[in-house]
Write a protein that holds these residues in place. Structure first.
Motif, PDB file in Angstrom:
ATOM      1  N   CYS A  34       0.834  -1.213   0.000  1.00 24.75           N
ATOM      2  CA  CYS A  34       0.000   0.000   0.000  1.00 24.75           C
ATOM      3  C   CYS A  34       0.863   1.255   0.000  1.00 24.75           C
ATOM      4  N   PHE A  35       1.928   1.249   0.779  1.00 26.05           N
ATOM      5  CA  PHE A  35       2.821   2.401   0.821  1.00 26.05           C
ATOM      6  C   PHE A  35       3.465   2.638  -0.543  1.00 26.05           C
ATOM      7  N   ILE A  36       3.950   1.578  -1.162  1.00 21.41           N
ATOM      8  CA  ILE A  36       4.590   1.707  -2.478  1.00 21.41           C
ATOM      9  C   ILE A  36       3.573   2.179  -3.518  1.00 21.41           C
ATOM     10  N   SER A  37       2.383   1.616  -3.507  1.00 21.98           N
ATOM     11  CA  SER A  37       1.323   2.040  -4.453  1.00 21.98           C
ATOM     12  C   SER A  37       0.975   3.507  -4.257  1.00 21.98           C
ATOM     13  N   GLY A  38       0.836   3.921  -3.005  1.00 18.48           N
ATOM     14  CA  GLY A  38       0.533   5.323  -2.704  1.00 18.48           C
ATOM     15  C   GLY A  38       1.636   6.248  -3.192  1.00 18.48           C
ATOM     16  N   ALA A  39       2.881   5.837  -3.002  1.00 21.30           N
ATOM     17  CA  ALA A  39       4.011   6.653  -3.461  1.00 21.30           C
ATOM     18  C   ALA A  39       4.009   6.761  -4.987  1.00 21.30           C
ATOM     19  N   ILE A  40       3.704   5.682  -5.674  1.00 23.01           N
ATOM     20  CA  ILE A  40       3.649   5.706  -7.150  1.00 23.01           C
ATOM     21  C   ILE A  40       2.534   6.632  -7.621  1.00 23.01           C
ATOM     22  N   ILE A  41       1.364   6.533  -7.014  1.00 17.19           N
ATOM     23  CA  ILE A  41       0.229   7.389  -7.394  1.00 17.19           C
ATOM     24  C   ILE A  41       0.554   8.855  -7.113  1.00 17.19           C
ATOM     25  N   ALA A  42       1.127   9.130  -5.958  1.00 15.85           N
ATOM     26  CA  ALA A  42       1.484  10.514  -5.609  1.00 15.85           C
ATOM     27  C   ALA A  42       2.522  11.056  -6.581  1.00 15.85           C
ATOM     28  N   GLY A  43       3.512  10.248  -6.913  1.00 15.91           N
ATOM     29  CA  GLY A  43       4.538  10.673  -7.866  1.00 15.91           C
ATOM     30  C   GLY A  43       3.967  10.950  -9.239  1.00 15.91           C
ATOM     31  N   THR A  44       3.073  10.077  -9.691  1.00 22.02           N
ATOM     32  CA  THR A  44       2.424  10.267 -10.995  1.00 22.02           C
ATOM     33  C   THR A  44       1.597  11.546 -10.997  1.00 22.02           C
ATOM     34  N   TYR A  45       0.837  11.778  -9.938  1.00 22.93           N
ATOM     35  CA  TYR A  45       0.039  12.995  -9.836  1.00 22.93           C
ATOM     36  C   TYR A  45       0.936  14.235  -9.835  1.00 22.93           C
ATOM     37  N   PHE A  46       2.037  14.166  -9.081  1.00 17.55           N
ATOM     38  CA  PHE A  46       2.960  15.293  -8.984  1.00 17.55           C
ATOM     39  C   PHE A  46       3.512  15.658 -10.363  1.00 17.55           C
ATOM     40  N   ILE A  47       3.753  14.655 -11.185  1.00 19.93           N
ATOM     41  CA  ILE A  47       4.301  14.888 -12.522  1.00 19.93           C
ATOM     42  C   ILE A  47       3.221  15.331 -13.507  1.00 19.93           C
ATOM     43  N   THR A  48       2.041  14.698 -13.462  1.00 17.55           N
ATOM     44  CA  THR A  48       1.015  14.952 -14.481  1.00 17.55           C
ATOM     45  C   THR A  48       0.069  16.098 -14.153  1.00 17.55           C
ATOM     46  N   ALA A  49      -0.117  16.458 -12.898  1.00 11.81           N
ATOM     47  CA  ALA A  49      -1.076  17.513 -12.535  1.00 11.81           C
ATOM     48  C   ALA A  49      -0.758  18.844 -13.201  1.00 11.81           C
ATOM     49  N   PRO A  50       0.489  19.325 -13.184  1.00 10.33           N
ATOM     50  CA  PRO A  50       0.766  20.599 -13.858  1.00 10.33           C
ATOM     51  C   PRO A  50       0.514  20.543 -15.369  1.00 10.33           C
ATOM     52  N   VAL A  51       0.826  19.400 -15.977  1.00  9.38           N
ATOM     53  CA  VAL A  51       0.591  19.233 -17.423  1.00  9.38           C
ATOM     54  C   VAL A  51      -0.905  19.263 -17.706  1.00  9.38           C
ATOM     55  N   ALA A  52      -1.687  18.563 -16.896  1.00 16.45           N
ATOM     56  CA  ALA A  52      -3.141  18.539 -17.075  1.00 16.45           C
ATOM     57  C   ALA A  52      -3.733  19.931 -16.876  1.00 16.45           C
ATOM     58  N   ALA A  53      -3.261  20.655 -15.883  1.00 17.50           N
ATOM     59  CA  ALA A  53      -3.762  22.011 -15.637  1.00 17.50           C
ATOM     60  C   ALA A  53      -3.431  22.922 -16.814  1.00 17.50           C
ATOM     61  N   LYS A  54      -2.217  22.816 -17.340  1.00 19.70           N
ATOM     62  CA  LYS A  54      -1.815  23.626 -18.494  1.00 19.70           C
ATOM     63  C   LYS A  54      -2.661  23.282 -19.716  1.00 19.70           C
TER      64      LYS A  54
END
Length: 194
Positions: free
Chosen positions: A30-50
């Motif tokens: 669960c910790f590893i999955s959460g870290a992967i999801i958080a990392g993906t969001y951190f990378i893709t959120a600014p691109v999606a907002a733009k």
């Protein structure tokens, strides 16, 4: 008898160990999955907002072709002024109404005199081939140049200024028209009833 107790104790100890080990493994997973999801969001959120901003700007440019700039309107959430030569030539405002398939979200461009320039459907879940035709030119063109009082949906073209309902999609036609009418009325009220 003591051998049986030892075997029983070992079996219980192994069961406790395996349940504990499973719990640890699940926690780590669960910790590893959460870290992967958080990392993906951190990378893709600014691109999606733009991309969302770019899509909205493109939609506004399509709605008011003559505009040189679009500026957010202070005090009005998601409202923009479309300007040319420093003069407001239109307002681009959000509109939403409930259609056959749920919420229909739109952007509507309205002149300062309260006439519709155009609209774009941003999202809807209307029936393919029927209600989703609301975003097509044949239906959209019926709104151009109309004022709030001209926005009545009819099934037959009985009056010149009415909106002709899309065949098989009267609910969607009325929902889009209602949302646009509310947007026009808000703009008219904002500019002082001109």
């Amino acid at each position: 008898m003591s051998d049986e107790n030892n075997v029983e104790h070992k079996v219980l100890h192994n069961k406790e160990y395996s349940i504990f080990q499973i719990a640890i493994n699940l926690t780590v997973a669960c910790f590893i999955s959460g870290a992967i999801i958080a990392g993906t969001y951190f990378i893709t959120a600014p691109v999606a907002a733009k991309n969302a901003i770019t899509m909205k700007n493109d939609a506004m440019k399509a709605l008011v072709k003559d505009a040189e700039t679009f500026k957010p309107l202070n005090g009005k959430k998601d409202w923009f002024t479309a300007e040319k030569n420093g003069k407001v030539i239109a307002y681009v405002v959000p509109a939403e109404s409930k259609g056959y398939g749920g919420a229909i979200k739109m952007l509507v461009s309205v002149t300062p005199q309260g006439k519709i320039i155009d609209f774009a459907i941003l999202s809807s879940n209307e029936t393919p081939g029927l209600g989703d035709n609301a975003g097509k030119d044949a239906f959209r063109s019926e709104f151009k140049g109309k004022k709030s009082e001209d926005l009545e949906v009819v099934k037959d073209k009985s009056k010149e200024n009415n909106i002709q309902a899309m065949t098989g999609a009267t609910i969607s036609s009325k929902a889009v028209t209602k949302g646009i009418k509310e947007a026009v009325q808000q703009v008219t009220q904002f500019v002082g009833g001109k």
